[in-house]
Design a protein around this motif. Structure first.
Motif, PDB file in Angstrom:
ATOM      1  N   GLU A 257       0.814  -1.212   0.000  1.00 39.94           N
ATOM      2  CA  GLU A 257       0.000   0.000   0.000  1.00 39.94           C
ATOM      3  C   GLU A 257       0.847   1.261   0.000  1.00 39.94           C
ATOM      4  O   GLU A 257       0.442   2.291  -0.542  1.00 39.94           O
ATOM      5  N   THR A 258       2.032   1.181   0.590  1.00 39.02           N
ATOM      6  CA  THR A 258       2.899   2.368   0.641  1.00 39.02           C
ATOM      7  C   THR A 258       3.244   2.842  -0.759  1.00 39.02           C
ATOM      8  O   THR A 258       3.182   4.043  -1.061  1.00 39.02           O
ATOM      9  N   LEU A 259       3.611   1.898  -1.627  1.00 42.06           N
ATOM     10  CA  LEU A 259       3.950   2.262  -3.001  1.00 42.06           C
ATOM     11  C   LEU A 259       2.730   2.775  -3.750  1.00 42.06           C
ATOM     12  O   LEU A 259       2.820   3.722  -4.536  1.00 42.06           O
ATOM     13  N   GLN A 260       1.584   2.135  -3.539  1.00 46.13           N
ATOM     14  CA  GLN A 260       0.367   2.586  -4.210  1.00 46.13           C
ATOM     15  C   GLN A 260      -0.021   3.985  -3.750  1.00 46.13           C
ATOM     16  O   GLN A 260      -0.461   4.817  -4.555  1.00 46.13           O
ATOM     17  N   GLU A 261       0.179   4.267  -2.469  1.00 45.17           N
ATOM     18  CA  GLU A 261      -0.114   5.615  -1.960  1.00 45.17           C
ATOM     19  C   GLU A 261       0.826   6.640  -2.574  1.00 45.17           C
ATOM     20  O   GLU A 261       0.409   7.765  -2.891  1.00 45.17           O
ATOM     21  N   GLN A 262       2.104   6.264  -2.738  1.00 49.65           N
ATOM     22  CA  GLN A 262       3.046   7.176  -3.392  1.00 49.65           C
ATOM     23  C   GLN A 262       2.604   7.471  -4.815  1.00 49.65           C
ATOM     24  O   GLN A 262       2.709   8.609  -5.289  1.00 49.65           O
ATOM     25  N   LEU A 263       2.099   6.457  -5.505  1.00 53.61           N
ATOM     26  CA  LEU A 263       1.626   6.650  -6.870  1.00 53.61           C
ATOM     27  C   LEU A 263       0.389   7.542  -6.888  1.00 53.61           C
ATOM     28  O   LEU A 263       0.255   8.420  -7.746  1.00 53.61           O
ATOM     29  N   ASP A 264      -0.502   7.330  -5.932  1.00 58.89           N
ATOM     30  CA  ASP A 264      -1.729   8.130  -5.870  1.00 58.89           C
ATOM     31  C   ASP A 264      -1.429   9.594  -5.562  1.00 58.89           C
ATOM     32  O   ASP A 264      -2.195  10.490  -5.951  1.00 58.89           O
ATOM     33  N   ASP A 265      -0.316   9.835  -4.861  1.00 56.61           N
ATOM     34  CA  ASP A 265       0.054  11.212  -4.512  1.00 56.61           C
ATOM     35  C   ASP A 265       0.621  11.990  -5.682  1.00 56.61           C
ATOM     36  O   ASP A 265       0.737  13.221  -5.622  1.00 56.61           O
ATOM     37  N   ILE A 266       1.006  11.272  -6.754  1.00 58.86           N
ATOM     38  CA  ILE A 266       1.589  11.938  -7.921  1.00 58.86           C
ATOM     39  C   ILE A 266       0.481  12.599  -8.731  1.00 58.86           C
ATOM     40  O   ILE A 266      -0.490  11.951  -9.115  1.00 58.86           O
ATOM     41  N   ASP A 267       0.635  13.876  -8.987  1.00 58.20           N
ATOM     42  CA  ASP A 267      -0.379  14.632  -9.722  1.00 58.20           C
ATOM     43  C   ASP A 267      -0.171  14.417 -11.212  1.00 58.20           C
ATOM     44  O   ASP A 267       0.581  15.136 -11.869  1.00 58.20           O
ATOM     45  N   ALA A 268      -0.794  13.378 -11.725  1.00 56.01           N
ATOM     46  CA  ALA A 268      -0.634  13.050 -13.148  1.00 56.01           C
ATOM     47  C   ALA A 268      -1.989  12.641 -13.711  1.00 56.01           C
ATOM     48  O   ALA A 268      -2.568  11.637 -13.299  1.00 56.01           O
ATOM     49  N   ASP A 269      -2.489  13.440 -14.635  1.00 58.66           N
ATOM     50  CA  ASP A 269      -3.805  13.173 -15.209  1.00 58.66           C
ATOM     51  C   ASP A 269      -3.753  12.230 -16.403  1.00 58.66           C
ATOM     52  O   ASP A 269      -4.695  11.480 -16.650  1.00 58.66           O
TER      53      ASP A 269
END
Length: 308
Positions: A257-269
């Protein structure tokens, strides 16, 4: 872009290639669909699919590539039925027995006739080259599939000095030692709830365990009887879980989940930016996992590797 599996190949001598050089080499072997009379074909395609045109997606020195394979599907039962019908017609018309050799020739003709209408099965296999880490990592569920991709890449590049990594002690020895507590489990390794045990004798059996405490008495009884652990589910550093086999094949990779959260935090549309971010996070994590895992398995045998 998360790999589901990881088959690792170690470069046996210093190897470096830029994204531009790799792109140029792969262009000569891009994917082209099967012709009317071809049963299979393969070639390189853009890793980003419809979101990209380049055959190499590079990030921080890691070069992602994708191999597409197309196979024409001819159901054996359908081919056999058509062959039998043609052979029966010949026997009736000519009053003679159709022998095996002639049936083989009829089968070849039937397949040629059916191929243009056959359905196609397509599969994409991903891999990335990490020259600075000295590895090629293939997302493949079997050693054969990984070797097929490495062999195709070798043909495209002209040279690819890789081999599967070797460790100082047999993985089954290490796995078994972890479960019978004769070898200490490294701090970053946590046992899962799956394992496979094999009797090393010639006609020995196999026991597959799932959903069990691997330190339980029923597992220990198999170990006491001489069985060896050949496959083990593990979690590494609370971030990655997987099943590791005695060939050092990593299967059923799941990033935490840590990696997925890092990905979710990236502002990329857009999809391409999200893909790039996921690839960067994955390669960063695997760049820590692979050497750490080899060390946990007793240390890497580098005797056949030419150092810089």
């Amino acid at each position: 872009m998360w790999f589901r599996n990881a088959r690792v190949f170690r470069f046996t001598k210093p190897f470096d290639i830029s994204a531009e050089e790799l792109e140029e080499k792969l262009q000569a072997d891009t994917f082209k669909p099967c012709g009317p009379q071809e049963t299979n074909r393969q070639g390189w395609v853009p890793p980003l699919g419809k979101h990209g045109e380049l055959l190499v997606h590079s990030a921080d020195g890691y070069h992602l590539i994708a191999l597409r394979k197309e196979e024409k599907i001819l159901p054996g039962a359908v081919v056999k039925e058509a062959v039998e019908e043609k052979a029966e017609a010949i026997e009736i018309d000519q009053g003679r027995k159709v022998r095996r050799k002639e049936k083989d020739e009829i089968k070849e003709q039937v397949m040629l006739e059916m191929l243009p209408q056959a359905f196609s099965k397509n599969r994409r296999s991903f891999a990335y080259l990490a020259p600075k880490d000295g590895v090629l990592v293939v997302d493949a569920g079997s050693a054969k599939q990984a070797e097929d991709l490495a062999s195709t890449l070798r043909k495209s590049l002209g040279s690819l000095p890789v081999r599967p990594p070797a460790v100082e002690q047999a993985p089954a020895f290490t796995f078994t030692g972890w479960l019978n507590e004769s070898i200490d489990i490294p701090g970053k390794v946590v046992l899962g709830n799956e394992c496979e045990l094999k009797d090393p004798s010639e006609d020995g059996g196999v026991v597959r365990c799932k959903g069990l405490d691997l330190k339980a008495d029923e597992i220990r009884s198999h170990l006491d009887a001489g069985m060896q652990v050949t496959k083990l589910s593990l979690t590494w550093d609370d971030n990655v879980s997987f099943v590791l086999d005695e060939e050092l094949g990593i299967k059923r990779l799941k990033f935490g989940e840590t990696l997925q959260e890092q990905l979710d935090d990236i502002d990329a549309d857009d999809a391409a930016a999200k893909f790039d971010a996921a690839f960067t996070l994955m390669t960063l994590e695997l760049s820590r996992l692979i050497p750490g895992l080899l060390e946990a398995m007793g240390g890497e045998d580098r005797s056949a590797i030419v150092e810089e």
